[in-house]
Design a protein around this motif. Structure first.
Motif, short mmCIF file in Angstrom:
data_model
loop_
_atom_site.label_atom_id
_atom_site.label_comp_id
_atom_site.label_asym_id
_atom_site.label_seq_id
_atom_site.Cartn_x
_atom_site.Cartn_y
_atom_site.Cartn_z
N ASN A 25 0.88 -1.17 0.00
CA ASN A 25 0.00 0.00 0.00
C ASN A 25 0.92 1.22 0.00
N ASN A 26 0.97 1.92 -1.12
CA ASN A 26 1.91 3.03 -1.28
C ASN A 26 1.23 4.40 -1.20
N SER A 27 0.14 4.47 -0.47
CA SER A 27 -0.58 5.75 -0.36
C SER A 27 0.27 6.78 0.39
N GLU A 28 0.00 8.04 0.11
CA GLU A 28 0.73 9.14 0.74
C GLU A 28 0.63 9.03 2.26
N GLY A 29 1.76 9.07 2.93
CA GLY A 29 1.79 8.99 4.38
C GLY A 29 1.56 7.59 4.93
N GLY A 30 1.44 6.60 4.05
CA GLY A 30 1.21 5.23 4.49
C GLY A 30 2.49 4.57 5.00
N GLU A 31 2.33 3.42 5.57
CA GLU A 31 3.47 2.68 6.12
C GLU A 31 4.03 1.67 5.14
N HIS A 32 3.49 1.61 3.94
CA HIS A 32 3.94 0.69 2.90
C HIS A 32 3.83 -0.77 3.35
N LEU A 33 2.72 -1.09 3.99
CA LEU A 33 2.48 -2.47 4.42
C LEU A 33 2.12 -3.33 3.21
N PHE A 34 2.48 -4.59 3.28
CA PHE A 34 2.17 -5.50 2.18
C PHE A 34 0.67 -5.75 2.14
N LEU A 35 0.14 -5.78 0.93
CA LEU A 35 -1.30 -5.94 0.73
C LEU A 35 -1.75 -7.38 0.94
N ARG A 36 -0.87 -8.31 0.69
CA ARG A 36 -1.19 -9.74 0.85
C ARG A 36 -0.33 -10.32 1.96
N LYS A 37 -0.80 -11.40 2.53
CA LYS A 37 -0.09 -12.04 3.65
C LYS A 37 0.85 -13.15 3.20
N ASP A 38 1.00 -13.34 1.88
CA ASP A 38 1.82 -14.44 1.39
C ASP A 38 3.05 -13.97 0.59
N ILE A 39 3.49 -12.73 0.79
CA ILE A 39 4.66 -12.22 0.10
C ILE A 39 5.91 -12.68 0.84
N ARG A 40 6.76 -13.40 0.12
CA ARG A 40 7.97 -13.97 0.71
C ARG A 40 9.21 -13.24 0.19
N PHE A 41 10.21 -13.16 1.03
CA PHE A 41 11.47 -12.55 0.64
C PHE A 41 12.03 -13.24 -0.60
N ASP A 42 11.93 -14.56 -0.64
CA ASP A 42 12.44 -15.32 -1.78
C ASP A 42 11.78 -14.89 -3.09
N ASP A 43 10.50 -14.56 -3.05
CA ASP A 43 9.79 -14.12 -4.25
C ASP A 43 10.33 -12.78 -4.76
N ILE A 44 10.55 -11.86 -3.84
CA ILE A 44 11.08 -10.56 -4.22
C ILE A 44 12.53 -10.70 -4.70
N GLN A 45 13.27 -11.55 -4.05
CA GLN A 45 14.65 -11.83 -4.47
C GLN A 45 14.66 -12.40 -5.89
N ASP A 46 13.76 -13.31 -6.18
CA ASP A 46 13.67 -13.88 -7.53
C ASP A 46 13.34 -12.81 -8.57
N LEU A 47 12.45 -11.88 -8.24
CA LEU A 47 12.13 -10.79 -9.16
C LEU A 47 13.37 -9.95 -9.45
N TYR A 48 14.10 -9.64 -8.39
CA TYR A 48 15.33 -8.84 -8.55
C TYR A 48 16.32 -9.56 -9.47
N ILE A 49 16.55 -10.83 -9.21
CA ILE A 49 17.51 -11.60 -10.00
C ILE A 49 17.05 -11.72 -11.45
N PHE A 50 15.76 -11.92 -11.66
CA PHE A 50 15.22 -12.03 -13.02
C PHE A 50 15.44 -10.73 -13.79
N ASP A 51 15.22 -9.61 -13.12
CA ASP A 51 15.35 -8.31 -13.76
C ASP A 51 16.82 -7.99 -13.99
#
Length: 68
Positions: free
Chosen positions: A42-68
């Motif tokens: 959630n990237n709204s102005e003044g927000g805390e940038h909390l994840f919208l889903r409860k199943d986001i894993r570090f490994d998934d974000i790491q894989d996106l970074y490596i893919f890119d």
């Protein structure tokens, strides 16, 4: 690095291997990896940038970074 991993956890990211996450952030940097988390937060102005889903894993974000 541990503070940055804790920050990701507080926002709702799941970690399977804390040491691996710290090692990866040491190599890549928290702020560089953080750009790959934006679509899942959630990237709204003044927000805390909390994840919208409860199943986001570090490994998934790491894989996106490596893919890119």
């Amino acid at each position: 690095m541990s503070e940055q991993v804790e920050k990701l956890e507080r926002k709702g990211m799941l970690l399977d291997d804390r040491e691996e996450a710290e090692r990866f952030l040491r190599d890549v940097s928290y702020y560089r990896l953080r750009a790959y988390t934006y679509p899942f937060q959630n990237n709204s102005e003044g927000g805390e940038h909390l994840f919208l889903r409860k199943d986001i894993r570090f490994d998934d974000i790491q894989d996106l970074y490596i893919f890119d």
